[in-house]
Design a protein around this motif. Structure first.
Motif, mmCIF file in Angstrom:
data_model
loop_
_atom_site.group_PDB
_atom_site.id
_atom_site.type_symbol
_atom_site.label_atom_id
_atom_site.label_comp_id
_atom_site.label_asym_id
_atom_site.label_seq_id
_atom_site.Cartn_x
_atom_site.Cartn_y
_atom_site.Cartn_z
ATOM 1 N N ALA A 23 4.333 11.135 53.746
ATOM 2 C CA ALA A 23 4.812 11.318 55.121
ATOM 3 C C ALA A 23 6.116 10.578 55.389
ATOM 4 O O ALA A 23 6.967 11.072 56.135
ATOM 5 C CB ALA A 23 3.735 10.864 56.101
ATOM 6 N N VAL A 24 6.318 9.412 54.783
ATOM 7 C CA VAL A 24 7.547 8.651 55.007
ATOM 8 C C VAL A 24 8.746 9.412 54.454
ATOM 9 O O VAL A 24 9.779 9.538 55.117
ATOM 10 C CB VAL A 24 7.448 7.242 54.359
ATOM 11 C CG1 VAL A 24 8.763 6.500 54.480
ATOM 12 C CG2 VAL A 24 6.315 6.451 54.980
ATOM 13 N N TYR A 25 8.606 9.936 53.239
ATOM 14 C CA TYR A 25 9.696 10.717 52.657
ATOM 15 C C TYR A 25 9.942 12.001 53.450
ATOM 16 O O TYR A 25 11.076 12.427 53.606
ATOM 17 C CB TYR A 25 9.419 11.054 51.196
ATOM 18 C CG TYR A 25 9.711 9.925 50.254
ATOM 19 C CD1 TYR A 25 10.926 9.272 50.289
ATOM 20 C CD2 TYR A 25 8.772 9.508 49.322
ATOM 21 C CE1 TYR A 25 11.207 8.221 49.434
ATOM 22 C CE2 TYR A 25 9.046 8.459 48.452
ATOM 23 C CZ TYR A 25 10.261 7.830 48.517
ATOM 24 O OH TYR A 25 10.526 6.794 47.667
ATOM 25 N N ILE A 56 15.275 17.806 49.102
ATOM 26 C CA ILE A 56 14.109 18.471 49.691
ATOM 27 C C ILE A 56 13.461 19.395 48.678
ATOM 28 O O ILE A 56 12.245 19.387 48.496
ATOM 29 C CB ILE A 56 14.513 19.229 50.974
ATOM 30 C CG1 ILE A 56 14.831 18.229 52.087
ATOM 31 C CG2 ILE A 56 13.415 20.187 51.411
ATOM 32 C CD1 ILE A 56 15.449 18.864 53.323
ATOM 33 N N ARG A 57 14.246 20.189 47.984
ATOM 34 C CA ARG A 57 13.688 21.142 47.028
ATOM 35 C C ARG A 57 13.014 20.444 45.847
ATOM 36 O O ARG A 57 11.945 20.842 45.417
ATOM 37 C CB ARG A 57 14.768 22.091 46.508
ATOM 38 C CG ARG A 57 15.123 23.162 47.457
ATOM 39 C CD ARG A 57 13.967 24.112 47.615
ATOM 40 N NE ARG A 57 14.228 24.994 48.731
ATOM 41 C CZ ARG A 57 13.360 25.874 49.161
ATOM 42 N NH1 ARG A 57 12.187 25.991 48.596
ATOM 43 N NH2 ARG A 57 13.652 26.635 50.173
ATOM 44 N N PHE A 58 13.664 19.416 45.307
ATOM 45 C CA PHE A 58 13.066 18.723 44.167
ATOM 46 C C PHE A 58 11.839 17.930 44.571
ATOM 47 O O PHE A 58 10.874 17.859 43.826
ATOM 48 C CB PHE A 58 14.081 17.806 43.479
ATOM 49 C CG PHE A 58 14.997 18.537 42.543
ATOM 50 C CD1 PHE A 58 14.495 19.284 41.492
ATOM 51 C CD2 PHE A 58 16.364 18.494 42.721
ATOM 52 C CE1 PHE A 58 15.320 19.972 40.627
ATOM 53 C CE2 PHE A 58 17.216 19.174 41.868
ATOM 54 C CZ PHE A 58 16.690 19.916 40.821
ATOM 55 N N SER A 59 11.846 17.330 45.733
ATOM 56 C CA SER A 59 10.676 16.543 46.143
ATOM 57 C C SER A 59 9.531 17.457 46.546
ATOM 58 O O SER A 59 8.384 17.084 46.422
ATOM 59 C CB SER A 59 11.033 15.586 47.276
ATOM 60 O OG SER A 59 11.417 16.298 48.419
ATOM 61 N N THR A 60 9.827 18.681 47.012
ATOM 62 C CA THR A 60 8.771 19.637 47.325
ATOM 63 C C THR A 60 8.058 20.051 46.045
ATOM 64 O O THR A 60 6.838 20.191 46.015
ATOM 65 C CB THR A 60 9.357 20.884 48.027
ATOM 66 O OG1 THR A 60 9.988 20.457 49.223
ATOM 67 C CG2 THR A 60 8.286 21.891 48.354
#
Length: 126
Positions: free
Chosen positions: A73-75, A63-67
């Motif tokens: 929306a899928v992720y 979550i932190r790295f993808s933020t």
């Protein structure tokens, strides 16, 4: 990335590494205990909790790295579902440990007589 994000990543990283080290130690403990055919229910619950907690920390990293790098929306939905499963497992593990502690059942053990009988049959056949 702000200072809080970096601090959270460091805290998540330390938690993740500690949980992996504990799981490795518990795996060795369980290997020894399964050979003895007796396993502590409390330690089994702790192993379940640590497994769920480790998954939770991995999802927190995700979550932190993808933020920081963006996402769609899928992720976002997948991350939310993964976090829900990890949090549910962690909560269930904590509930089991709490019930065992407050009912003073930390010393419950599971024994595996069926495993013993199979090994005795193998020894008799040899």
């Amino acid at each position: 990335m702000g200072g809080i994000d970096i601090l959270l990543l460091i805290a998540y990283g330390i938690s993740f590494v500690c949980a992996l080290l504990l799981i490795a130690a518990l795996f060795l403990y369980f290997r020894k205990r399964f050979r003895a055919r007796v396993v502590s229910l409390f330690m089994l619950a702790a192993f379940f909790f640590l497994g769920a907690y480790t998954v939770k920390m991995a999802v927190a990293f995700w979550i932190r790295f993808s933020t920081a790098t963006g996402g769609d929306a899928v992720y976002a939905a997948l991350k939310s579902q993964a976090w829900t499963v990890a949090q549910t497992g962690t909560t269930l593990g904590l509930v089991i440990l709490t019930v065992l502690m407050y009912t003073r059942r930390q010393d419950l053990f599971l024994s595996f007589p069926a495993v013993k009988r199979e090994e005795e049959k193998e020894d008799a056949d040899a």
